[in-house]
Design a protein around this motif. Sequence first.
Motif, PDB file in Angstrom:
ATOM      1  N   ALA A  77       0.824  -1.208   0.000  1.00 50.19           N
ATOM      2  CA  ALA A  77       0.000   0.000   0.000  1.00 50.19           C
ATOM      3  C   ALA A  77       0.857   1.257   0.000  1.00 50.19           C
ATOM      4  N   VAL A  78       2.030   1.212   0.626  1.00 53.57           N
ATOM      5  CA  VAL A  78       2.948   2.349   0.588  1.00 53.57           C
ATOM      6  C   VAL A  78       3.421   2.585  -0.847  1.00 53.57           C
ATOM      7  N   LEU A  79       3.711   1.506  -1.569  1.00 52.52           N
ATOM      8  CA  LEU A  79       4.126   1.619  -2.971  1.00 52.52           C
ATOM      9  C   LEU A  79       3.035   2.278  -3.806  1.00 52.52           C
ATOM     10  N   VAL A  80       1.800   1.853  -3.623  1.00 51.66           N
ATOM     11  CA  VAL A  80       0.680   2.436  -4.374  1.00 51.66           C
ATOM     12  C   VAL A  80       0.533   3.919  -4.025  1.00 51.66           C
ATOM     13  N   ALA A  81       0.597   4.246  -2.745  1.00 54.84           N
ATOM     14  CA  ALA A  81       0.458   5.643  -2.325  1.00 54.84           C
ATOM     15  C   ALA A  81       1.542   6.517  -2.944  1.00 54.84           C
ATOM     16  N   LEU A  82       2.759   5.986  -3.036  1.00 56.73           N
ATOM     17  CA  LEU A  82       3.854   6.749  -3.628  1.00 56.73           C
ATOM     18  C   LEU A  82       3.582   7.056  -5.097  1.00 56.73           C
ATOM     19  N   HIS A  83       3.174   6.061  -5.852  1.00 56.89           N
ATOM     20  CA  HIS A  83       2.929   6.292  -7.279  1.00 56.89           C
ATOM     21  C   HIS A  83       1.731   7.206  -7.498  1.00 56.89           C
ATOM     22  N   ARG A  84       0.748   7.140  -6.634  1.00 57.05           N
ATOM     23  CA  ARG A  84      -0.375   8.062  -6.745  1.00 57.05           C
ATOM     24  C   ARG A  84       0.082   9.498  -6.482  1.00 57.05           C
ATOM     25  N   PRO A 104      -2.246   9.005   5.794  1.00 57.11           N
ATOM     26  CA  PRO A 104      -3.553   9.139   5.127  1.00 57.11           C
ATOM     27  C   PRO A 104      -3.527   8.695   3.666  1.00 57.11           C
ATOM     28  N   ALA A 105      -2.431   8.937   2.966  1.00 57.64           N
ATOM     29  CA  ALA A 105      -2.343   8.509   1.571  1.00 57.64           C
ATOM     30  C   ALA A 105      -2.301   6.991   1.452  1.00 57.64           C
ATOM     31  N   VAL A 106      -1.682   6.333   2.424  1.00 55.84           N
ATOM     32  CA  VAL A 106      -1.660   4.869   2.418  1.00 55.84           C
ATOM     33  C   VAL A 106      -3.054   4.328   2.692  1.00 55.84           C
ATOM     34  N   ALA A 107      -3.778   4.949   3.622  1.00 53.43           N
ATOM     35  CA  ALA A 107      -5.157   4.546   3.881  1.00 53.43           C
ATOM     36  C   ALA A 107      -6.012   4.697   2.625  1.00 53.43           C
ATOM     37  N   GLU A 108      -5.788   5.773   1.871  1.00 55.37           N
ATOM     38  CA  GLU A 108      -6.535   5.974   0.630  1.00 55.37           C
ATOM     39  C   GLU A 108      -6.191   4.907  -0.402  1.00 55.37           C
ATOM     40  N   ALA A 109      -4.936   4.496  -0.460  1.00 53.15           N
ATOM     41  CA  ALA A 109      -4.546   3.425  -1.381  1.00 53.15           C
ATOM     42  C   ALA A 109      -5.282   2.132  -1.049  1.00 53.15           C
ATOM     43  N   TRP A 110      -5.334   1.791   0.227  1.00 49.69           N
ATOM     44  CA  TRP A 110      -6.099   0.602   0.627  1.00 49.69           C
ATOM     45  C   TRP A 110      -7.561   0.723   0.197  1.00 49.69           C
ATOM     46  N   ARG A 111      -8.163   1.883   0.467  1.00 45.81           N
ATOM     47  CA  ARG A 111      -9.583   2.073   0.167  1.00 45.81           C
ATOM     48  C   ARG A 111      -9.853   1.936  -1.329  1.00 45.81           C
ATOM     49  N   LEU A 112      -9.044   2.610  -2.123  1.00 53.17           N
ATOM     50  CA  LEU A 112      -9.253   2.563  -3.569  1.00 53.17           C
ATOM     51  C   LEU A 112      -8.993   1.171  -4.142  1.00 53.17           C
ATOM     52  N   GLY A 113      -8.123   0.417  -3.481  1.00 56.81           N
ATOM     53  CA  GLY A 113      -7.847  -0.945  -3.929  1.00 56.81           C
ATOM     54  C   GLY A 113      -8.913  -1.941  -3.542  1.00 56.81           C
ATOM     55  N   GLY A 114      -9.921  -1.501  -2.816  1.00 58.22           N
ATOM     56  CA  GLY A 114     -11.016  -2.398  -2.450  1.00 58.22           C
ATOM     57  C   GLY A 114     -10.869  -3.059  -1.106  1.00 58.22           C
ATOM     58  N   ALA A 115      -9.868  -2.638  -0.325  1.00 61.69           N
ATOM     59  CA  ALA A 115      -9.674  -3.242   0.996  1.00 61.69           C
ATOM     60  C   ALA A 115     -10.786  -2.816   1.944  1.00 61.69           C
ATOM     61  N   ARG A 116     -11.180  -3.729   2.804  1.00 65.80           N
ATOM     62  CA  ARG A 116     -12.260  -3.454   3.760  1.00 65.80           C
ATOM     63  C   ARG A 116     -11.795  -3.482   5.215  1.00 65.80           C
ATOM     64  N   HIS A 117     -10.692  -4.168   5.482  1.00 63.25           N
ATOM     65  CA  HIS A 117     -10.283  -4.346   6.872  1.00 63.25           C
ATOM     66  C   HIS A 117      -8.834  -3.965   7.146  1.00 63.25           C
ATOM     67  N   SER A 118      -8.038  -3.787   6.114  1.00 60.47           N
ATOM     68  CA  SER A 118      -6.604  -3.568   6.309  1.00 60.47           C
ATOM     69  C   SER A 118      -6.316  -2.142   6.761  1.00 60.47           C
ATOM     70  N   VAL A 119      -5.341  -2.004   7.650  1.00 64.68           N
ATOM     71  CA  VAL A 119      -5.000  -0.721   8.265  1.00 64.68           C
ATOM     72  C   VAL A 119      -3.486  -0.586   8.320  1.00 64.68           C
ATOM     73  N   THR A 120      -2.980   0.560   7.911  1.00 62.81           N
ATOM     74  CA  THR A 120      -1.571   0.900   8.130  1.00 62.81           C
ATOM     75  C   THR A 120      -1.558   2.081   9.079  1.00 62.81           C
ATOM     76  N   GLY A 121      -1.290   1.787  10.346  1.00 64.06           N
ATOM     77  CA  GLY A 121      -1.378   2.812  11.375  1.00 64.06           C
ATOM     78  C   GLY A 121      -0.063   3.431  11.771  1.00 64.06           C
ATOM     79  N   ARG A 122       1.053   2.800  11.375  1.00 65.28           N
ATOM     80  CA  ARG A 122       2.362   3.282  11.834  1.00 65.28           C
ATOM     81  C   ARG A 122       3.452   2.774  10.916  1.00 65.28           C
ATOM     82  N   GLY A 123       4.630   3.309  11.103  1.00 66.76           N
ATOM     83  CA  GLY A 123       5.796   2.840  10.380  1.00 66.76           C
ATOM     84  C   GLY A 123       6.371   1.585  11.006  1.00 66.76           C
ATOM     85  N   ILE A 124       7.381   1.034  10.337  1.00 68.95           N
ATOM     86  CA  ILE A 124       8.064  -0.154  10.831  1.00 68.95           C
ATOM     87  C   ILE A 124       8.945   0.227  12.030  1.00 68.95           C
TER      88      ILE A 124
END
Length: 288
Positions: free
Chosen positions: A47-54, A131-151
């Motif tokens: 999802a981070v990769l998708v957010a970056l390209h967006r 927030p951009a990563v959350a948007e990537a999940w949403r647009l990709g059709g995810a319903r339950h996945s969450v990225t709340g923090r960094g590694i």
Amino acid sequence: MTWDDLDAHLDTVPGTVSAYVGRLGAGPTWTRLPDATHYAASTMKLAVLVALHRAAEAGRLDLDAPIPVRNAFDSARPDAPRFACAQHYDNDDAVWDRVGGTAPLRWLAERMIIRSSNLATNVVLGQVGLPAVAEAWRLGGARHSVTGRGIEDFAARDAGITNLVTAADLAALLAAVAEGVQRPGPLASPESCAAMLDVLLAQEHREDLAAGLPEGTRIAHKNGWVRGVRHGAGVVFPDDAPPYAIVVCTTTDLADGGPSGEGADDDACRLVARISARVWEARHSLAG
């Protein structure tokens, strides 16, 4: 082998094993607990990769402009001090060699995927934002996945802020990237989706899903592992059948790192490879 046989075998595995298998553009052929949440480990990097390209498509970031590589990051817990990654816990010394210097975002994103660099991930995440990563999940059709923090943001982890995925959500996000190569989709342009797919095809950690496939089979994938967790998520491109998505998420004591502690030789990793091999054998009979 039938899917019922595979389910019966997985019923004997301690912990939780989730799976999603289906051809692109079709419904799933086989699922197992597809909406069960698992700690994401490094699969959140998709999802981070998708957010970056967006962000690059929107003109907010330049993938080829050098940015500072610093090992200091804001915690997702507002009152916490900044945190840092540990080099011994990373998988890519090439990124650590750039600390104190600069590197292009495109290169950092590649290292985030193909070597699963935690340092590169946090640098990229700092550029795109949660927030951009959350948007990537949403647009990709995810319903339950969450990225709340960094590694390695342990202060946030201890406060209950975490990263979660499901097999169904990972399959949806990967399918959106792969299908987006052929036609404009919800995530990004065909050109950006093709660039993301090329990075996923170059994955160098090939000990789980890829290990269950014949040598040379094309698979665009990302895996993730920590003690107690082993996931593999990918799109397989057979020469003799339509492409299919396969995701296996395991939360199990079998993911103990094996004798080396590195995860490539533990029982959970081998389990994911065996499931991948079973699905490959059934590739001609997948629905759709």
